[in-house]
Structure formats: structure tokens, C-alpha cells
Design a protein around this motif. Sequence first.
Motif, PDB file in Angstrom:
ATOM      1  N   PHE A 118     -49.362 -15.371   3.991  1.00 27.24           N
ATOM      2  CA  PHE A 118     -48.637 -15.010   5.149  1.00 27.24           C
ATOM      3  C   PHE A 118     -48.885 -13.541   5.755  1.00 27.24           C
ATOM      4  O   PHE A 118     -49.856 -13.095   5.001  1.00 27.24           O
ATOM      5  CB  PHE A 118     -47.305 -14.435   4.528  1.00 27.24           C
ATOM      6  CG  PHE A 118     -46.889 -15.463   3.505  1.00 27.24           C
ATOM      7  CD1 PHE A 118     -46.294 -16.528   4.761  1.00 27.24           C
ATOM      8  CD2 PHE A 118     -47.270 -15.934   2.224  1.00 27.24           C
ATOM      9  CE1 PHE A 118     -45.583 -17.861   3.583  1.00 27.24           C
ATOM     10  CE2 PHE A 118     -46.529 -17.139   1.472  1.00 27.24           C
ATOM     11  CZ  PHE A 118     -45.795 -17.703   2.245  1.00 27.24           C
ATOM     12  N   VAL A 120     -47.147 -11.256   8.012  1.00 29.47           N
ATOM     13  CA  VAL A 120     -45.304 -10.885   8.386  1.00 29.47           C
ATOM     14  C   VAL A 120     -45.287 -10.042   9.180  1.00 29.47           C
ATOM     15  O   VAL A 120     -45.671  -8.510   8.168  1.00 29.47           O
ATOM     16  CB  VAL A 120     -44.383 -10.775   6.609  1.00 29.47           C
ATOM     17  CG1 VAL A 120     -43.483 -10.190   7.653  1.00 29.47           C
ATOM     18  CG2 VAL A 120     -44.761 -11.903   6.767  1.00 29.47           C
ATOM     19  N   ASP A 126     -44.581 -13.904  12.143  1.00 27.32           N
ATOM     20  CA  ASP A 126     -44.273 -14.552  10.843  1.00 27.32           C
ATOM     21  C   ASP A 126     -45.855 -15.680  10.745  1.00 27.32           C
ATOM     22  O   ASP A 126     -45.594 -16.631  11.995  1.00 27.32           O
ATOM     23  CB  ASP A 126     -42.925 -15.592  10.916  1.00 27.32           C
ATOM     24  CG  ASP A 126     -43.130 -16.225   9.396  1.00 27.32           C
ATOM     25  OD1 ASP A 126     -44.550 -15.811   9.082  1.00 27.32           O
ATOM     26  OD2 ASP A 126     -42.538 -16.987   8.764  1.00 27.32           O
ATOM     27  N   ARG A 128     -48.649 -17.785   9.062  1.00 28.49           N
ATOM     28  CA  ARG A 128     -48.702 -18.378   7.470  1.00 28.49           C
ATOM     29  C   ARG A 128     -49.726 -19.727   7.647  1.00 28.49           C
ATOM     30  O   ARG A 128     -50.835 -20.210   8.613  1.00 28.49           O
ATOM     31  CB  ARG A 128     -47.504 -19.318   7.376  1.00 28.49           C
ATOM     32  CG  ARG A 128     -46.218 -18.796   7.414  1.00 28.49           C
ATOM     33  CD  ARG A 128     -44.704 -19.432   6.780  1.00 28.49           C
ATOM     34  NE  ARG A 128     -43.931 -18.491   7.245  1.00 28.49           N
ATOM     35  CZ  ARG A 128     -43.026 -18.871   6.254  1.00 28.49           C
ATOM     36  NH1 ARG A 128     -42.682 -20.110   5.535  1.00 28.49           N
ATOM     37  NH2 ARG A 128     -41.347 -18.596   6.503  1.00 28.49           N
ATOM     38  N   ILE A 138     -38.546 -17.549   4.807  1.00 22.83           N
ATOM     39  CA  ILE A 138     -38.975 -15.749   4.740  1.00 22.83           C
ATOM     40  C   ILE A 138     -38.575 -14.567   4.371  1.00 22.83           C
ATOM     41  O   ILE A 138     -38.542 -13.852   3.906  1.00 22.83           O
ATOM     42  CB  ILE A 138     -38.689 -15.710   6.423  1.00 22.83           C
ATOM     43  CG1 ILE A 138     -39.877 -14.711   7.042  1.00 22.83           C
ATOM     44  CG2 ILE A 138     -37.513 -16.172   6.976  1.00 22.83           C
ATOM     45  CD1 ILE A 138     -41.161 -14.449   6.578  1.00 22.83           C
ATOM     46  N   HIS A 142     -39.889 -12.186   1.942  1.00 22.92           N
ATOM     47  CA  HIS A 142     -39.850 -10.574   1.843  1.00 22.92           C
ATOM     48  C   HIS A 142     -39.090  -9.340   0.850  1.00 22.92           C
ATOM     49  O   HIS A 142     -39.168  -8.478   0.216  1.00 22.92           O
ATOM     50  CB  HIS A 142     -38.542  -9.873   2.947  1.00 22.92           C
ATOM     51  CG  HIS A 142     -38.924  -9.847   4.601  1.00 22.92           C
ATOM     52  ND1 HIS A 142     -39.542  -9.744   4.690  1.00 22.92           N
ATOM     53  CD2 HIS A 142     -38.646 -11.063   5.690  1.00 22.92           C
ATOM     54  CE1 HIS A 142     -40.386  -9.494   6.763  1.00 22.92           C
ATOM     55  NE2 HIS A 142     -39.747 -10.651   7.124  1.00 22.92           N
TER      56      HIS A 142
END
Length: 573
Positions: A118, A120, A126, A128, A138, A142
Motif C-alpha cells: 500500500f 497511502v 491509495d 495497492r 482502508i 490506517h
Amino acid sequence: MKQKSLRYRLLLYFTLIAIIPAFVTTSITFFHNQKDIQNSVINDNQQMLSQVMERISHKISQVDDFSNWICQNPGIQDLLILPSENVNSYTLAKAQTIRELRLQSSYRPISEYILSLFIVGNNGADIRDGPEASLVDINILHKSMNRFSVGYWSGIMENLTPLSDNQSVLMYCHPILDPLSHAITGHVAILFSENLFLDEFKYFTQSPGKYALLKTDHGQILSLAGPKSQEQVIDILSDLMKQEASPDYFTLNVINSVNRLTIQGLVSTEPMRQQITTTTMSMILLVCISLAITLLLAYFLSIHFNRPIVQMTANVRYISNGQFLKVSAIEDQSELGELNRHIIQMSQDIVQLMEDQKKREKEKRYLEMRILQAQINPHFLYNTLNSIKLMASMQGAYNICSMVEKLGQMLRVNQQIREEWIMLEEELALLESYIYIQNIRFKGKIRYQAQMTDHNLGKLKILKFTLQPFVENSILHGLSPKQQGGSIQILCDLTKEYLRIRVLDDGIGITQNKLHEIQTALDHSDNTEEEGGIGIQNVFRRIKLRCGLQYGISINNRPEGGVCVTVLLPVTR
């Protein structure tokens, strides 16, 4: 003759017992072989774990290289600084960056262990990659990333998706910085299969009875390896984590200071037991031989030391039965002889202590008898004094009336206060009444003052009628010969260990011969006493008897004239 201590003899005898039959043979055959076997096993396994650490460090470097490539990739950096409303828009540059990322993650040696990758961004980006990346929510991602406070590795953790066959994973998280402002614009997070490091332990754990634990310097566990299931490995290694490993295992540690990793291993001692058993049988044979020698020497020691010990036992028995004069000495220059001499001295001290106690009891009975002899019927005395007071008042003799009233107060306090100990302020009040009576006799020529360094001293307790005899002597022998009279001062203060009371007068003093006679009489105080009063000797004996030998009185002439009597009493509340 030079004294031979008991310690010297014990060292000599037990050296023969222990060193000759046991130490020379048993130490060479048992401990030498045991240490060699143990060192060989430890060195072999330590070398294996060092090789495992090298391979793991190589994988860590590969992960760091891949992470650095992602963090420094210009295309990825541009995506992370886009406005949030443009993040999800399709552009050729974005497509090219994603293709390049997937190409990199596919050919790198660690790609087979990557389950999810990932990227981010703080702007909502985002990106992947990986077979399980699309299965991860998601928000859960986080939350997991927010747990990273120190280091880049999370340790073994539960997979972020329940839809995977890999229940446990390793998470790697690294911040991505803006090249200009150096502000964090996002993070790269990689979920690895736990086999990333576990595969490197297969060669070490293929033999039974070997377990290993890989952890960071922050305590995150990156791998648990062993021939059994993970749950069993965790149970066994829990003792290692608590530093309470079983005696059936020995522990090994390999530390990599560059990557700040530690491998802790448990290795079974089973391979050493067969050889140790053989050595143990030899040791048992030697111990049996040593035991036979020990018994012979112990028999000799019992004969050698029995005689003085029997005599000391008899002496102690005589003392316990009260036969103090039957104790006898022994001819021995060692600690046993010294101990017996102390026993004899203790017997003599007990005899002296009993004599002193008898003398104290005799003194106590004498004082109690004197107190009983001094008691009179208070009602008869009060009625008589009231009659005298009434007659004096009717005849206008008011001085006699006041004098009788003060005397009645003194007698009333004496009868009401039954305790032997009274407060200092009560003793001073009795003195004030007594001096008032004496002032009528001496026409007011006696000046009196009482001072205390602290008003709380008045609450301390002293023996009743301790000060009156000294004030009486000051008036009769010190002030009465002076035509102009004089003054009496009572000074009370508190030292670290004593309540000190000083009775000072400015009278004619005491001659040195008389002072010497008084001091000699106090030092050799007996049961004789002048008739009709409490007396200085009586006060002295009461203080010694009730308070202890460290307390008492002292009498000295003052340089400026007069006498100072110092009374030392315990601090009693």
C-alpha cells in the motif's frame, strides 16, 4: 605456646577430606568432560544462529532497498502532493508510475513473501499491489499504521483481512517525505507472510528440541521458530521471554547492532545427557570412596573435640540449675577454650547481678516502709489546720492564717496525688507554697523564680518531692545565715537525653570538706537517713532506683557564690 585456632584445625582436616579423594579425581573426570561437551554444543548452535542472522539481515536490506526506491520515486512523490480532488483522476503519468511499481515488486527477491503493498497519501491517495491488497479495508489499514511509534516493523500480527489463508503477517511501514519541505506526505506499508524470516530458521529447527525467537530492540517479535506448532512454540518460548528457561534447555543470543535485531534460541540438553551419565557413574564411585575416608576422619574429629565440648555442656547445665560455683575451666587454647572462659565469666556476672538485685529489693522495701511511716490521718490534720486558721483569723493574725492555708494546700496535694510521678508544673506549684511558708518565717527575705526554656516542659513528669529537699537545704544552710536573705532560682531545660533541673542559690555556699562528705555519702548511700525528712540521700536513692544508674544529682559551689544542685531525670511524658 602458639595458639592453634579451631578454624586452623577445621581447614586442615577438611582439606584432607575434600581435596585429596574428591577434587583431584572428580573435578578432572566430570567437570572437564561436561564443560567440553557443553561448549561444543553451544558453539555449534551459536554458529548456526549467526548464519541465520546474516540471512535475515540480507532480507531486511532487501526490504529497505525496495522501500527506499518507493519513497524516492519521483512519480510516487508527485502523486502524493496532488490536490485531494485530483487524486483519483486518471493520468498517463499515474498509470506509468503504477506499472513501474508493480514491475519492481514482481522481480525483487522478497516479492514471493509480499501479500499486500500500500502507498497511502495524506491527500487521500491509495495505491495497492499484491494478491491480498484489495481485500483490506482502508480504515483498518490506517488504524494499523497509526500504531507505529518506533521502528518500521510491527512484529507478528493478525492479518488485516479475514479472507486470507495467512492468519499472521508481518507489517512494514515507512514514511514518505517531500524532497523539498521534508514533510511527511504519506506512507508505504507492506504486509509480508510470516515465512519471510521463518524460512531462514528451518535448518536450525530441523533437529528436535530447538526453538528460536527473532525480535527487534523495541520488543516486537518478528518470528517464532520450532519443530512444533506455533502455539506450542509460544508456550515454550514464554519461559525464555521471562528469563525462566527450563533446566532441560540452554539459551543462546545473537545480536545484530546494525539492524537492531536479536535472536534468542533454546537448545535441548538431551544430546549431552548420555555422555554425562557415564561421567556421573564415575563420579558416584569416587564419591563413595571419599565418603569412606570422610567417615574415618569424622570419627577422629569427634574424639578429638568431644572432651572440651562435654565439659562446656556440663558448665552450662550447672548455670541453668543455679549451681554457679561448680563451673570449671578446661585446658584448651582454641576458640573452645575461649568460649568456656566466657561461660565462666557469664556465671560470675549472673551471681553479681543477683546480688545487686537483692540489694535493690532491700532498698525498695526500706523506702516503702518509710513512706508508710510518714502517712498520717489527713482528715484529722485538715480539721486541726482549719481550727488553727479560724483562731488566727479571729485574732487578726493574718500571716499565720495564710501560712496555715498554704500548708493545707501542700498536704492536700500530697494526699490527692497518689502517683509517684507528677508533672513538673505541679512540683513547682508545691515549691511555691513551701517558699511562701518559709518567707513568712524569714520575713520575705527569700526571693524565688522558676524558669523553663519551653512551656511544654511543665507537662513532663518527675518523681514527687524531688526538688523540695534541695530548696529546704538552700534556705536553712545557705540563705538563713545571711541577714539580707537571698534568692533561689529553678532552671529547667531539655538536653538530648535528659530533663535537667538546676536549683541555684546565692547563699554562703558549702565548704570543700562538707561537699566532699556529701558526695561520699551519696556514692556510698545505705539505708540510714536523718530522722524526720525525705533527705538528699533519699532523693538520690529514689532516682537511681526508679530511673536508672545513669540518672542522679550533683552538688557544686557556684563561682559567684552559692550552690548549684543539678538533677538529671529521664524525659517522661
